[in-house]
Design an enzyme around this catalytic site. Structure first.
Site, PDB file in Angstrom:
ATOM      1  N   PHE A 223      19.100  65.598  73.588  1.00  0.00           N
ATOM      2  CA  PHE A 223      18.120  64.804  72.882  1.00  0.00           C
ATOM      3  C   PHE A 223      17.126  65.043  73.233  1.00  0.00           C
ATOM      4  CE2 PHE A 223      15.663  60.860  72.276  1.00  0.00           C
ATOM      5  CZ  PHE A 223      16.391  60.196  71.339  1.00  0.00           C
TER       6      PHE A 223
ATOM      7  N   ASP B 111      23.178  60.848  81.465  1.00  0.00           N
ATOM      8  CA  ASP B 111      22.580  59.995  80.558  1.00  0.00           C
ATOM      9  C   ASP B 111      23.410  59.425  79.723  1.00  0.00           C
ATOM     10  OD1 ASP B 111      21.326  59.025  78.414  1.00  0.00           O
ATOM     11  OD2 ASP B 111      19.877  60.747  78.065  1.00  0.00           O
TER      12      ASP B 111
ATOM     13  N   TYR C  47      19.143  49.173  74.359  1.00  0.00           N
ATOM     14  CA  TYR C  47      18.871  48.672  73.199  1.00  0.00           C
ATOM     15  C   TYR C  47      19.919  49.075  72.152  1.00  0.00           C
ATOM     16  CZ  TYR C  47      16.223  52.943  73.266  1.00  0.00           C
ATOM     17  OH  TYR C  47      15.783  54.448  73.368  1.00  0.00           O
ATOM     18  N   LYS C  48      20.639  50.070  72.772  1.00  0.00           N
ATOM     19  CA  LYS C  48      21.655  50.550  71.702  1.00  0.00           C
ATOM     20  C   LYS C  48      23.130  49.677  71.838  1.00  0.00           C
ATOM     21  CE  LYS C  48      19.656  55.202  71.761  1.00  0.00           C
ATOM     22  NZ  LYS C  48      19.481  56.270  72.628  1.00  0.00           N
TER      23      LYS C  48
ATOM     24  N   ARG D 260      25.695  59.046  61.101  1.00  0.00           N
ATOM     25  CA  ARG D 260      26.167  58.439  62.235  1.00  0.00           C
ATOM     26  C   ARG D 260      26.658  56.935  61.700  1.00  0.00           C
ATOM     27  NH1 ARG D 260      22.563  59.347  67.534  1.00  0.00           N
ATOM     28  NH2 ARG D 260      21.389  57.660  66.224  1.00  0.00           N
TER      29      ARG D 260
END
Ligand SMILES: *Cc1c(COP(=O)(O)O)cnc(C)c1O
Length: 426
Positions: free
Chosen positions: A135, A220, A245-246, A399
């Site tokens: 990422f 991570d 927040y995921k 996704r």
């Protein structure tokens, strides 16, 4: 497992009716699409809002209005200790001791703070191992840390190349990288679940292997926390960081988290210090000498953002009631069903990038349109226009993440129906 799935509305709704977690869906606000609930498969990017959040935030606004500065000590949940009110629930979601976790900052900030303490390069051991295609923030962060210490990323940033199709990395590849470079590696920094491929990594095995080569290990967990049951303490990792927040549904830009293994709780480590990391007992003596609070709390810089913590507190309470094991059990079947539908109904057009073994993935399936990127973009636009919310990751991945707290088997079936309609439309 696939033998027990059926691609019919009757089967899917029977599964939903029998789902022991079905009531949790009603605790969330499902974004509407043309007057109906959208099919929200994007909890891997931004989890949905628990209905109870509004009241929790309003309560803090009321305390602020009524108590002013006294809100630090009064009210139902005094602000002074507020981050501690989320600690136990968070610790159980990630499988850590309470003192090993802290809610603070955001993922990128925490990654830097952890590297200040746990990336201590030397001339003999200057390198960081990360995955190729990491990422962007992770890549930028490690590269900037390498430069900060005066090393050259060309030699001190080692990228782990995928050795299986579709960008999947085998344990053997990690072993080979460590066998080849281990003695030069100061820090191994890998994901819990890779954001683009959806591959889950074996944290414990990676840690054991890396420690054997004398490397420290950080993870991570942006796409792993709230998705897979984690055993961070037992994994023996040195540290981990994540955002909330995921899958954790903590709200846009929610406060992130960090894990520091117990063995470092009182270790004398270089760190960036702030008053909120100072020993709680003497913090308000306002002395000039920094004495860290033992455990993860010692990495805090600032007093916590209460209005941002209130949603996370509510959301972690939902996880406590649902239980990570029950969520995982449903998640395995839900994602298994989505995969079954793709394999049995849509295999002419779609290819699943994510590993097929359930132990090597979480909720997310990364899907590619076989005809290529342009057709993939077209399908993604069609899905969004028909209220199926996923997300697109360059170069060619859609996704789709059924979240066991609020997604249904019927949602997976609707996804397959909309893809078929798109195929018919040409
Ligand atoms: C979502 C995500 C981030 C986001 O970082 P922020 O600091 O929260 O903006 C970073 N890394 C990975 C792997 C992610 O999936």
């Amino acid at each position: 497992m696939s033998a027990s799935f059926e691609a019919t509305p009757a089967w899917a709704s029977a599964q939903d009716a029998a789902d022991p977690l079905r009531a949790f869906r009603d605790e969330f606000l499902i974004p509407p699409h043309e007057g109906r609930d959208s099919i929200y498969f994007c909890g891997n990017s931004l989890g949905l809002q628990p209905r109870a959040v509004r009241e929790a935030v309003n309560a803090e606004l009321d305390y602020w209005g009524e108590l002013g500065v006294e809100g630090h000590f009064k009210g139902r949940l005094p602000w002074m200790d507020y981050h501690e009110f989320v600690r136990d629930d968070l610790a159980s979601v990630v499988g850590a001791l309470p003192a090993e976790v802290v809610v603070m900052n955001t993922l990128g900030v925490n990654l830097h703070l952890m590297m200040v303490s746990f990336y201590r390069p030397s001339a003999e051991r200057p390198a960081i191992l990360i995955e190729a295609g990491a990422f962007p923030t992770d890549r930028y962060a490690v590269e900037s840390q390498v430069r900060l210490h005066g090393f050259d990323p060309a030699t001190a940033l080692i990228e782990l190349q995928a050795d299986e199709p579709n960008g999947i990395v085998s344990m053997a590849a990690i072993e080979r990288a460590l066998a080849e470079h281990g003695s030069r590696i100061a820090l191994v920094m890998l994901p819990g679940v890779q954001y683009r491929t959806g591959q889950a990594f074996d944290l414990k095995a990676i840690t054991a292997l890396s420690h054997k080569h004398g490397c420290l290990v950080g993870f991570d967990l942006a796409h792993a926390v709230g998705n897979l049951p984690l055993q961070l303490h037992d994994s023996d990792a040195d540290f981990a960081i994540w955002c909330s927040y995921k899958y954790l549904n903590g709200g846009p830009g929610a406060v992130g988290g960090a894990f520091v293994h117990q063995r470092h709780a009182t270790a004398v480590l270089p760190r960036f210090a702030g008053w909120w990391g100072h020993d709680k007992a003497t913090r308000f003596q306002m002395g000039p000498t920094f004495v860290p609070t033992p455990g993860a709390d010692g990495w805090q810089l600032s007093n916590p953002p209460i209005l941002a913590l209130a949603p996370l507190r509510v959301s972690l309470e939902v996880f406590r009631r649902a239980g990570m094991d029950a969520l995982r059990e449903k998640s395995l079947r839900l994602t298994g069903y989505l995969e079954y539908l793709v394999q049995t109904e849509l295999a002419d057009v779609l290819q699943v990038v994510t590993p097929a073994e359930p132990t090597r993935r979480g909720a997310q399936l990364s899907i590619r349109v076989i005809e290529g990127r342009e057709r993939g973009r077209a399908l993604f636009a069609y899905l969004m226009a028909h209220g199926i919310i996923g997300d697109w990751r360059e170069p060619d991945v859609i996704r789709i993440s059924p979240a066991p707290l609020y997604n249904r088997f019927a949602d997976c079936l609707t996804f397959a129906e909309v893809v078929r309609a798109w195929m018919r439309a040409g």
